[in-house]
Design an enzyme around this catalytic site. Structure first.
Site, PDB file in Angstrom:
ATOM      1  N   HIS A  96       0.850  -1.195   0.000  1.00 41.63           N
ATOM      2  CA  HIS A  96       0.000   0.000   0.000  1.00 41.63           C
ATOM      3  C   HIS A  96       0.880   1.237   0.000  1.00 41.63           C
ATOM      4  O   HIS A  96       1.792   1.360   0.826  1.00 41.63           O
ATOM      5  CB  HIS A  96      -0.915   0.021   1.226  1.00 41.63           C
ATOM      6  CG  HIS A  96      -1.621   1.339   1.420  1.00 41.63           C
ATOM      7  ND1 HIS A  96      -1.413   2.130   2.525  1.00 41.63           N
ATOM      8  CD2 HIS A  96      -2.510   1.996   0.636  1.00 41.63           C
ATOM      9  CE1 HIS A  96      -2.148   3.235   2.420  1.00 41.63           C
ATOM     10  NE2 HIS A  96      -2.829   3.164   1.290  1.00 41.63           N
ATOM     11  N   SER A  97       0.643   2.154  -0.924  1.00 41.78           N
ATOM     12  CA  SER A  97       1.343   3.441  -0.986  1.00 41.78           C
ATOM     13  C   SER A  97       2.857   3.217  -1.069  1.00 41.78           C
ATOM     14  O   SER A  97       3.332   2.617  -2.029  1.00 41.78           O
ATOM     15  CB  SER A  97       0.931   4.298   0.212  1.00 41.78           C
ATOM     16  OG  SER A  97       1.295   5.639   0.031  1.00 41.78           O
ATOM     17  N   MET A  98       3.625   3.653  -0.066  1.00 46.22           N
ATOM     18  CA  MET A  98       5.067   3.404  -0.096  1.00 46.22           C
ATOM     19  C   MET A  98       5.370   1.922  -0.252  1.00 46.22           C
ATOM     20  O   MET A  98       6.309   1.534  -0.955  1.00 46.22           O
ATOM     21  CB  MET A  98       5.728   3.939   1.180  1.00 46.22           C
ATOM     22  CG  MET A  98       7.243   3.738   1.237  1.00 46.22           C
ATOM     23  SD  MET A  98       7.992   4.354   2.768  1.00 46.22           S
ATOM     24  CE  MET A  98       7.549   3.033   3.907  1.00 46.22           C
ATOM     25  N   GLY A 100       3.582  -0.235  -1.883  1.00 44.59           N
ATOM     26  CA  GLY A 100       3.357  -0.582  -3.282  1.00 44.59           C
ATOM     27  C   GLY A 100       4.538  -0.173  -4.150  1.00 44.59           C
ATOM     28  O   GLY A 100       4.912  -0.886  -5.089  1.00 44.59           O
ATOM     29  N   ILE A 120      -1.438  -1.009  -4.084  1.00 40.15           N
ATOM     30  CA  ILE A 120      -2.646  -0.283  -3.698  1.00 40.15           C
ATOM     31  C   ILE A 120      -2.333   1.202  -3.535  1.00 40.15           C
ATOM     32  O   ILE A 120      -1.512   1.598  -2.713  1.00 40.15           O
ATOM     33  CB  ILE A 120      -3.224  -0.853  -2.385  1.00 40.15           C
ATOM     34  CG1 ILE A 120      -3.517  -2.356  -2.533  1.00 40.15           C
ATOM     35  CG2 ILE A 120      -4.478  -0.092  -1.969  1.00 40.15           C
ATOM     36  CD1 ILE A 120      -3.824  -3.055  -1.218  1.00 40.15           C
TER      37      ILE A 120
END
Length: 277
Positions: A96-98, A100, A120
């Site tokens: 998720h975010s970082m 990802g 994500i």
């Protein structure tokens, strides 16, 4: 899920473990988050061994030694050390975010170790122009001086949750769950930050767009990008600009904010389950 510790060779990482059997899935959380942000996805990995990791300096994982820092490459070194130390030939990466970004970078660097990536609310690495190097490096070095070891400063969870919600679109219940894992308590019940303040320092360098393209083009496995309509990340437009970088990628968007996997867990969990199975 149970608490566990995983030896990454040079550092020990804590994780939430579903104790399942099957292919290994590693969950990589976002900036200033921890394993708790990915706990909700565990039921969709019942045919897999799912570890939601606390990255170094986050949650309950070890901090880096004095003089060390938290560059993107250091997290990638941790991930590579973990995979090699544990003897996993291939893993699925869910970030998720970082997290990802790290998942996609690792898949580009070590495609032989990654069978699938789910990213994500992130679509490849953040980039800057070539001429940003001097300013970026200067500001990063200055930021390191400002962030040292945690001082024993009392933390009020209610105030911390309120502060997090003021600067992001995360719902209060999700902020509380994540922040609670970034705290430790003394015998008297007083709370202090357990996360390392150095995780807040700026990146020493950012990749250029050309460098990012080269790395993303090296990903061999399928990759699923999941975006959120109300997020500051604007993943849909980033994917439109970058989709030709990838050999085998798809994008699916959902209505919601940056922590979309915590808001739309059932929809996203089922999508990921279909993708990996």
């Amino acid at each position: 899920m149970i608490e566990t510790e995983l030896n990454a060779g040079h550092i020990v990482l804590t994780a939430l473990d579903n104790q399942g059997s099957g292919p290994v899935v590693l969950g990589l959380h976002g900036f200033l988050d921890n394993a708790e942000s990915l706990r909700l996805l565990a039921p969709y990995f019942h045919n897999f061994r799912f570890y939601a990791l606390d990255l170094a300096g986050h949650g309950r994982s070890e901090h880096r030694p004095k003089g060390a820092h938290y560059n993107q490459a250091d997290y990638l070194q941790d991930l590579h050390g973990l995979i090699e130390t544990q003897g996993w030939e291939q893993v699925i990466l869910v970030g998720h975010s970082m997290g990802g970004i790290l998942a996609s970078l690792y898949a580009g660097l070590f495609p032989e170790h990654v069978s699938a990536v789910i990213s994500i609310d992130a679509c490849g690495p953040l980039t800057l122009e070539d001429d940003s190097a001097q300013t970026q490096m200067r500001e990063a070095l200055i930021s390191r001086k400002l962030k040292q070891r945690n001082r024993l400063q009392l933390v009020d969870l209610y105030d911390a949750v309120s502060a997090r919600c003021r600067v992001s679109d995360i719902p209060e219940e999700h902020a509380r769950a994540i922040l609670s894992r970034n705290l430790t308590q003394d015998a008297g019940g007083h709370c202090f930050w357990s996360s390392d303040p150095r995780v807040r320092t700026k990146s020493i360098l950012r990749l250029t767009e050309g460098q990012a393209k080269t790395l993303m083009a090296s990903i061999a496995c399928p990759i699923l990008f999941i975006g959120a309509s109300n997020s500051f990340k604007h993943v849909e437009s980033v994917y439109d600009a970058r989709k030709n970088w990838f050999k085998n990628a798809q994008y699916v968007g959902f209505e919601g904010g940056h922590h979309i996997h915590m808001e739309k867990t059932d929809e996203i969990g089922l999508l990921i389950q279909q993708f990996v199975e």
